[in-house]
Design a protein around this motif. Sequence first.
Motif, mmCIF file in Angstrom:
data_model
loop_
_atom_site.group_PDB
_atom_site.id
_atom_site.type_symbol
_atom_site.label_atom_id
_atom_site.label_comp_id
_atom_site.label_asym_id
_atom_site.label_seq_id
_atom_site.Cartn_x
_atom_site.Cartn_y
_atom_site.Cartn_z
ATOM 1 N N GLN A 1 44.332 -3.499 16.384
ATOM 2 C CA GLN A 1 43.746 -4.825 16.570
ATOM 3 C C GLN A 1 42.301 -4.865 16.093
ATOM 4 O O GLN A 1 41.878 -5.816 15.424
ATOM 5 N N GLU A 2 41.546 -3.842 16.432
ATOM 6 C CA GLU A 2 40.134 -3.834 16.058
ATOM 7 C C GLU A 2 39.954 -3.683 14.556
ATOM 8 O O GLU A 2 39.092 -4.336 13.967
ATOM 9 N N SER B 1 40.622 -6.961 12.919
ATOM 10 C CA SER B 1 39.493 -7.851 13.148
ATOM 11 C C SER B 1 38.333 -7.501 12.215
ATOM 12 O O SER B 1 37.693 -8.390 11.643
ATOM 13 N N ARG C 1 39.172 -8.603 8.607
ATOM 14 C CA ARG C 1 39.094 -10.059 8.434
ATOM 15 C C ARG C 1 37.673 -10.582 8.464
ATOM 16 O O ARG C 1 37.323 -11.474 7.697
ATOM 17 N N ARG C 2 36.851 -10.057 9.370
ATOM 18 C CA ARG C 2 35.533 -10.651 9.587
ATOM 19 C C ARG C 2 34.381 -9.950 8.884
ATOM 20 O O ARG C 2 33.441 -10.601 8.448
ATOM 21 N N ASP C 3 34.424 -8.635 8.786
ATOM 22 C CA ASP C 3 33.245 -7.894 8.354
ATOM 23 C C ASP C 3 33.295 -7.391 6.915
ATOM 24 O O ASP C 3 32.252 -7.215 6.303
ATOM 25 N N ARG D 1 32.991 -0.788 19.204
ATOM 26 C CA ARG D 1 33.895 -1.676 19.936
ATOM 27 C C ARG D 1 34.765 -0.959 20.969
ATOM 28 O O ARG D 1 35.134 -1.550 21.966
#
Length: 125
Positions: free
Chosen positions: A15-16, A19, A22-24, A81
């Motif tokens: 999951q991390e 994420s 997608r975002r960083d 995270r």
Amino acid sequence: MTSYRLDQVGRQVRQEIMSIIRRDLKDPRIGFVSITQVRMSPDLRSARVRVSVLGEEEQQKESLAGLNSAKGLIRRELGRRLENLKFSPELHFELDPSIEYSVHIAKRLREVLPAEEEDDPSGTA
């Protein structure tokens, strides 16, 4: 360590990483990537990340190269995270052809199986 713990940490890592991708990550080489599986080593120090990339073989290789070049950033973000882990796992990315294979099989089945007849809109069947 129990396999339940390994699976649980693997899901959390998956999951991390999704994420983070997608975002960083801003690497243009990384196309439409989905993570199919994360296998953690028994000591949780390394993770084998299986990815599926939509596209041709060249796009898959470029996406994998982009992910491999971003390993450091992804690992650092995972460390930030995932506070429940002592160590941020070392990442090993590899292509997973299973989704591509299932699309290939679905195409073949559509070719072989007879098409279902559509309902007659006039009701005179």
